[in-house]
Design a protein around this motif. Sequence first.
Motif, PDB file in Angstrom:
ATOM      1  N   GLN A  88       0.847  -1.179   0.000  1.00  0.00           N
ATOM      2  CA  GLN A  88       0.000   0.000   0.000  1.00  0.00           C
ATOM      3  C   GLN A  88       0.889   1.237   0.000  1.00  0.00           C
ATOM      4  OE1 GLN A  88      -2.749   0.320   3.249  1.00  0.00           O
ATOM      5  NE2 GLN A  88      -3.895   1.954   2.238  1.00  0.00           N
ATOM      6  N   LEU A  89       0.517   2.206  -0.819  1.00  0.00           N
ATOM      7  CA  LEU A  89       1.253   3.463  -0.927  1.00  0.00           C
ATOM      8  C   LEU A  89       0.497   4.580  -0.224  1.00  0.00           C
ATOM      9  CD1 LEU A  89       2.153   3.305  -4.707  1.00  0.00           C
ATOM     10  CD2 LEU A  89       3.767   3.175  -2.817  1.00  0.00           C
ATOM     11  N   SER A  90       1.245   5.497   0.364  1.00  0.00           N
ATOM     12  CA  SER A  90       0.663   6.714   0.915  1.00  0.00           C
ATOM     13  C   SER A  90       1.681   7.840   0.768  1.00  0.00           C
ATOM     14  CB  SER A  90       0.259   6.533   2.378  1.00  0.00           C
ATOM     15  OG  SER A  90       1.374   6.164   3.154  1.00  0.00           O
ATOM     16  N   VAL A  91       1.171   9.046   0.744  1.00  0.00           N
ATOM     17  CA  VAL A  91       2.028  10.232   0.638  1.00  0.00           C
ATOM     18  C   VAL A  91       2.291  10.719   2.049  1.00  0.00           C
ATOM     19  CG1 VAL A  91       2.200  12.585  -0.262  1.00  0.00           C
ATOM     20  CG2 VAL A  91       1.069  10.820  -1.612  1.00  0.00           C
ATOM     21  N   THR A  92       3.580  10.859   2.394  1.00  0.00           N
ATOM     22  CA  THR A  92       3.929  11.274   3.753  1.00  0.00           C
ATOM     23  C   THR A  92       4.351  12.734   3.840  1.00  0.00           C
ATOM     24  OG1 THR A  92       6.189  10.490   3.431  1.00  0.00           O
ATOM     25  CG2 THR A  92       4.635   8.968   4.446  1.00  0.00           C
ATOM     26  N   GLY A  93       4.716  13.317   2.739  1.00  0.00           N
ATOM     27  CA  GLY A  93       5.151  14.706   2.734  1.00  0.00           C
ATOM     28  C   GLY A  93       5.497  15.122   1.324  1.00  0.00           C
ATOM     29  N   PRO A  94       5.973  16.341   1.148  1.00  0.00           N
ATOM     30  CA  PRO A  94       6.355  16.799  -0.187  1.00  0.00           C
ATOM     31  C   PRO A  94       7.468  15.926  -0.764  1.00  0.00           C
ATOM     32  CG  PRO A  94       6.330  18.629   1.378  1.00  0.00           C
ATOM     33  CD  PRO A  94       6.163  17.370   2.159  1.00  0.00           C
ATOM     34  N   GLY A  95       7.195  15.320  -1.892  1.00  0.00           N
ATOM     35  CA  GLY A  95       8.205  14.517  -2.569  1.00  0.00           C
ATOM     36  C   GLY A  95       8.542  13.210  -1.885  1.00  0.00           C
ATOM     37  N   GLU A  96       7.634  12.689  -1.046  1.00  0.00           N
ATOM     38  CA  GLU A  96       7.896  11.440  -0.335  1.00  0.00           C
ATOM     39  C   GLU A  96       6.718  10.484  -0.441  1.00  0.00           C
ATOM     40  OE1 GLU A  96      10.898  12.520   3.338  1.00  0.00           O
ATOM     41  OE2 GLU A  96       8.866  11.885   3.781  1.00  0.00           O
ATOM     42  N   LEU A  97       7.050   9.230  -0.676  1.00  0.00           N
ATOM     43  CA  LEU A  97       6.069   8.145  -0.661  1.00  0.00           C
ATOM     44  C   LEU A  97       6.433   7.183   0.456  1.00  0.00           C
ATOM     45  CD1 LEU A  97       5.421   6.852  -4.313  1.00  0.00           C
ATOM     46  CD2 LEU A  97       3.738   7.710  -2.694  1.00  0.00           C
ATOM     47  N   LEU A  98       5.422   6.588   1.052  1.00  0.00           N
ATOM     48  CA  LEU A  98       5.640   5.531   2.023  1.00  0.00           C
ATOM     49  C   LEU A  98       5.057   4.257   1.429  1.00  0.00           C
ATOM     50  CD1 LEU A  98       6.607   4.834   4.941  1.00  0.00           C
ATOM     51  CD2 LEU A  98       4.222   5.071   5.618  1.00  0.00           C
ATOM     52  N   LEU A  99       5.895   3.240   1.296  1.00  0.00           N
ATOM     53  CA  LEU A  99       5.467   1.939   0.793  1.00  0.00           C
ATOM     54  C   LEU A  99       5.367   0.987   1.975  1.00  0.00           C
ATOM     55  CD1 LEU A  99       4.875   0.015  -1.611  1.00  0.00           C
ATOM     56  CD2 LEU A  99       7.314  -0.513  -1.594  1.00  0.00           C
ATOM     57  N   ARG A 100       4.164   0.502   2.205  1.00  0.00           N
ATOM     58  CA  ARG A 100       3.919  -0.457   3.285  1.00  0.00           C
ATOM     59  C   ARG A 100       3.851  -1.847   2.667  1.00  0.00           C
ATOM     60  NH1 ARG A 100      -0.251  -3.225   5.869  1.00  0.00           N
ATOM     61  NH2 ARG A 100      -0.100  -3.239   8.133  1.00  0.00           N
ATOM     62  N   ILE A 118      10.358   6.549   0.557  1.00  0.00           N
ATOM     63  CA  ILE A 118      11.028   6.773  -0.722  1.00  0.00           C
ATOM     64  C   ILE A 118      11.025   8.279  -1.000  1.00  0.00           C
ATOM     65  CG2 ILE A 118      11.056   6.204  -3.171  1.00  0.00           C
ATOM     66  CD1 ILE A 118       9.202   3.801  -2.398  1.00  0.00           C
ATOM     67  N   VAL A 119      12.200   8.875  -0.996  1.00  0.00           N
ATOM     68  CA  VAL A 119      12.354  10.296  -1.307  1.00  0.00           C
ATOM     69  C   VAL A 119      12.487  10.424  -2.814  1.00  0.00           C
ATOM     70  CG1 VAL A 119      13.739  12.357  -0.929  1.00  0.00           C
ATOM     71  CG2 VAL A 119      13.456  10.697   0.920  1.00  0.00           C
ATOM     72  N   LEU A 120      11.640  11.253  -3.414  1.00  0.00           N
ATOM     73  CA  LEU A 120      11.525  11.278  -4.866  1.00  0.00           C
ATOM     74  C   LEU A 120      12.186  12.475  -5.545  1.00  0.00           C
ATOM     75  CD1 LEU A 120       7.816  10.149  -4.945  1.00  0.00           C
ATOM     76  CD2 LEU A 120       9.836   8.753  -5.397  1.00  0.00           C
ATOM     77  N   PHE A 121      12.595  13.459  -4.795  1.00  0.00           N
ATOM     78  CA  PHE A 121      13.226  14.616  -5.420  1.00  0.00           C
ATOM     79  C   PHE A 121      14.566  14.216  -6.031  1.00  0.00           C
ATOM     80  CE2 PHE A 121      10.594  17.170  -2.357  1.00  0.00           C
ATOM     81  CZ  PHE A 121       9.752  17.685  -3.329  1.00  0.00           C
ATOM     82  N   LEU A 169       2.641   9.285 -10.772  1.00  0.00           N
ATOM     83  CA  LEU A 169       2.553   9.712  -9.375  1.00  0.00           C
ATOM     84  C   LEU A 169       3.867  10.340  -8.912  1.00  0.00           C
ATOM     85  CD1 LEU A 169       0.975   9.822  -6.719  1.00  0.00           C
ATOM     86  CD2 LEU A 169       1.763   7.489  -6.247  1.00  0.00           C
ATOM     87  N   ILE A 170       4.976   9.754  -9.281  1.00  0.00           N
ATOM     88  CA  ILE A 170       6.284  10.308  -8.911  1.00  0.00           C
ATOM     89  C   ILE A 170       6.456  11.697  -9.494  1.00  0.00           C
ATOM     90  CG2 ILE A 170       8.783  10.071  -9.256  1.00  0.00           C
ATOM     91  CD1 ILE A 170       8.331   7.011  -9.013  1.00  0.00           C
ATOM     92  N   ARG A 171       6.100  11.871 -10.760  1.00  0.00           N
ATOM     93  CA  ARG A 171       6.193  13.194 -11.383  1.00  0.00           C
ATOM     94  C   ARG A 171       5.328  14.208 -10.666  1.00  0.00           C
ATOM     95  NH1 ARG A 171       5.517  12.591 -17.661  1.00  0.00           N
ATOM     96  NH2 ARG A 171       6.295  10.502 -17.615  1.00  0.00           N
ATOM     97  N   ASN A 172       4.121  13.779 -10.290  1.00  0.00           N
ATOM     98  CA  ASN A 172       3.205  14.669  -9.584  1.00  0.00           C
ATOM     99  C   ASN A 172       3.796  15.065  -8.233  1.00  0.00           C
ATOM    100  OD1 ASN A 172       0.898  15.081  -7.538  1.00  0.00           O
ATOM    101  ND2 ASN A 172      -0.099  15.365  -9.522  1.00  0.00           N
ATOM    102  N   LEU A 173       4.381  14.110  -7.512  1.00  0.00           N
ATOM    103  CA  LEU A 173       4.954  14.411  -6.198  1.00  0.00           C
ATOM    104  C   LEU A 173       6.217  15.254  -6.309  1.00  0.00           C
ATOM    105  CD1 LEU A 173       4.397  10.953  -4.496  1.00  0.00           C
ATOM    106  CD2 LEU A 173       3.334  13.116  -3.853  1.00  0.00           C
ATOM    107  N   GLN A 174       6.951  15.133  -7.411  1.00  0.00           N
ATOM    108  CA  GLN A 174       8.145  15.934  -7.595  1.00  0.00           C
ATOM    109  C   GLN A 174       7.829  17.410  -7.818  1.00  0.00           C
ATOM    110  OE1 GLN A 174      10.094  13.787 -10.775  1.00  0.00           O
ATOM    111  NE2 GLN A 174      11.446  12.721  -9.354  1.00  0.00           N
ATOM    112  N   LYS A 175       6.606  17.695  -8.209  1.00  0.00           N
ATOM    113  CA  LYS A 175       6.191  19.082  -8.409  1.00  0.00           C
ATOM    114  C   LYS A 175       6.041  19.810  -7.071  1.00  0.00           C
ATOM    115  CE  LYS A 175       3.643  18.166 -12.640  1.00  0.00           C
ATOM    116  NZ  LYS A 175       2.286  18.107 -13.237  1.00  0.00           N
ATOM    117  N   GLY A 176       5.876  19.014  -5.994  1.00  0.00           N
ATOM    118  CA  GLY A 176       5.775  19.617  -4.670  1.00  0.00           C
ATOM    119  C   GLY A 176       4.419  19.564  -4.083  1.00  0.00           C
TER     120      GLY A 176
END
Length: 176
Positions: A88-100, A118-121, A169-176
């Motif tokens: 399961q994925l969740s967004v933990t902060g700007p540019g970060e994903l949490l994979l459970r 996972i830090v995506l920047f 999703l990664i691209r979207n999260l990299q936008k901030g």
Amino acid sequence: MQLRLTRKLICAVLLGGCVAVSPVFAGEPSGGLSSAEQSNYLAELKRLYLTQNERQALLAHSNDLLKTYALRAAYQVGQAQRQDRLYQLSVTGPGELLLREEVRSESGTDVAVRNQRIVLFGVDPYVRYDCPASGIRCVLHNPQDGSPLLSIVRDHKGAAELAKALSFLIRNLQKG
């Protein structure tokens, strides 16, 4: 029942996308994605998940794909230690994903849970995957270092769609 409905919805989105645009697989980064294809894909996901937020639609779609293509013990016939692998994925902060990751034994009594941040920047947003012909699973690779990130049941189309959704999703999260 839910699995069948999810597969039907995914097929409807994929067929709609195939009619409107040509398919692009995230495992093949050489082609690039046009802005028209990206906007059509995101519009279909927003319509499917009844939201106006691209990030929420991408996250919901990615999690639905992870449920649909989960590597279950029932698929692992002949394996010594059969286990369910659920993600399961969740967004933990700007540019970060949490994979459970949840690993359950076949009997269901042993459960191990692992969380990976996972830090995506600054990473390549294209998620790559491998589906070896001799195996029972497809492996999606971590965009940070190319190490194995998660395993799903061996299904090329499912792995391609999940890699594509994760890339968006990664691209979207990299936008901030």
